[in-house]
Design a protein around this motif. Sequence first.
Motif, PDB file in Angstrom:
ATOM      1  N   HIS A   1       0.826  -1.209   0.000  1.00 49.92           N
ATOM      2  CA  HIS A   1       0.000   0.000   0.000  1.00 49.92           C
ATOM      3  C   HIS A   1       0.860   1.259   0.000  1.00 49.92           C
ATOM      4  O   HIS A   1       0.462   2.311  -0.497  1.00 49.92           O
ATOM      5  CB  HIS A   1      -1.002  -0.004   1.158  1.00 49.92           C
TER       6      HIS A   1
ATOM      7  N   SER B   1     -13.906  -8.099   6.809  1.00 53.69           N
ATOM      8  CA  SER B   1     -13.612  -7.608   5.463  1.00 53.69           C
ATOM      9  C   SER B   1     -14.792  -6.752   5.018  1.00 53.69           C
ATOM     10  O   SER B   1     -15.901  -6.873   5.565  1.00 53.69           O
ATOM     11  CB  SER B   1     -13.428  -8.795   4.499  1.00 53.69           C
TER      12      SER B   1
ATOM     13  N   TYR C   1     -17.338  -5.641   7.852  1.00 58.42           N
ATOM     14  CA  TYR C   1     -17.286  -4.423   8.673  1.00 58.42           C
ATOM     15  C   TYR C   1     -18.201  -3.324   8.143  1.00 58.42           C
ATOM     16  O   TYR C   1     -18.340  -2.274   8.767  1.00 58.42           O
ATOM     17  CB  TYR C   1     -15.849  -3.923   8.842  1.00 58.42           C
TER      18      TYR C   1
ATOM     19  N   GLN D   1      -8.187  -6.437  -4.223  1.00 52.92           N
ATOM     20  CA  GLN D   1      -7.331  -7.613  -4.126  1.00 52.92           C
ATOM     21  C   GLN D   1      -7.681  -8.516  -2.954  1.00 52.92           C
ATOM     22  O   GLN D   1      -8.246  -8.079  -1.957  1.00 52.92           O
ATOM     23  CB  GLN D   1      -5.857  -7.177  -4.007  1.00 52.92           C
TER      24      GLN D   1
END
Length: 332
Positions: free
Chosen positions: A39, A189, A209, A323
């Motif tokens: 990231h 997730s 979430y 991803q």
Amino acid sequence: MKAIVLEGVNQSVALKEVPTPTPQKGEVQINIKAAALNHRDVWIQKGKYAGLKYPAILGSDGAGVVTQMGEDVDKQLLGKEVIINPGHNWGANPEAQRKEFKILGMPDQGTFAEYICVPSQYVFTKPAHLSFEQAAALPLGGLTAYRTLFTRGALQTGQKVLITGIGGGVALIVLKFCLAVGAKVWVTSGSDSKIEKAISLGAQAGVNYKAEKWHESLQQQAGGFDLIVDSAAGENFPKLIDLAATGGKIAMYGGTQGTIKDIIPGRIFWKQLSILGTTMGNEGEFASMTQLVSTKHIVPVIDKTFPMAEAEQALRRMDNSEQFGKIILQIY
Ligand SMILES: NC(=O)c1ccc[n+]([C@@H]2O[C@H](COP(=O)([O-])OP(=O)(O)OC[C@H]3O[C@@H](n4cnc5c(N)ncnc54)[C@H](OP(=O)(O)O)[C@@H]3O)[C@@H](O)[C@H]2O)c1
């Protein structure tokens, strides 16, 4: 040589011809076979990173073959298949890195290139059971996961771990390491299908979430967690404090969702919680991490492999959280 070059903030990266680096004293030259995104590469492209310098060749993760050596390097390294520890200049204190600590791929040249030169102490033998693509997926995430779980989190077999945002490259290595040492893992997730994939890898269960009261449903499923591993922070973080077991730990290595607000102090101190910051790791931890991976035959989860020329599409895939695992660049 060919390299992926970023010319400035919010520019697309592009495949360019640049001079091939030659190794200085104490350095090796590596022909990179595969590189992986982190990231960090997206943050740098967006200008949200300290000490930016352009033009830049990004990339902290790489695996390849040693092709040349500078003076004072063990000649036996020539031709060896290797991975690179991207954390340089940690220093002598195992508790924290010194201010000279730097990460491969800014300010120095990164791995999105055919060749790179690095000091030989950061070069490690590629775990034999991994392909170049799988090995490239390991260094930065594996190091971060190792320190988070074992040095900072002091994880024990049988403990209950919650990993937030399981689609992330680091999060999935955290999952693999937890399973390898016999911890029980729950996940969150923003995608139900990523939760299903995590369960197929060995997680117990998970919640989305984005759902209302997601943390209550997780509490019903699992009770309190001994260790929570988070890189999101932001508005959901106070719920992690509720989800931690009494005496539990929350280890955080990122802040993708920004500032944390509305923490009720009593929920931390009355529960005897430890909130632990952690960042990558030192050279001893890198060596221990590769040892764990080799001994337990751990294979990182790869999301997708892009040809080098499609590096910009690869960065956008990460930016859009599409991803599940590490995004790889196949280097010529
Ligand atoms: N300090 C260090 O040493 C260090 C090392 C590595 C990474 N990091 C930082 O850690 C973060 C993750 O890095 P990465 O390379 O693994 O990135 P990544 O592969 O892009 O993963 C980011 C993940 O964050 C998750 N996410 C997004 N919103 C979330 C939310 N509200 N709650 C929980 N999870 C959420 C997503 O998971 P889902 O898709 O499952 O929703 C996404 O896949 C970045 O901020 C990075 O800069 C720090």
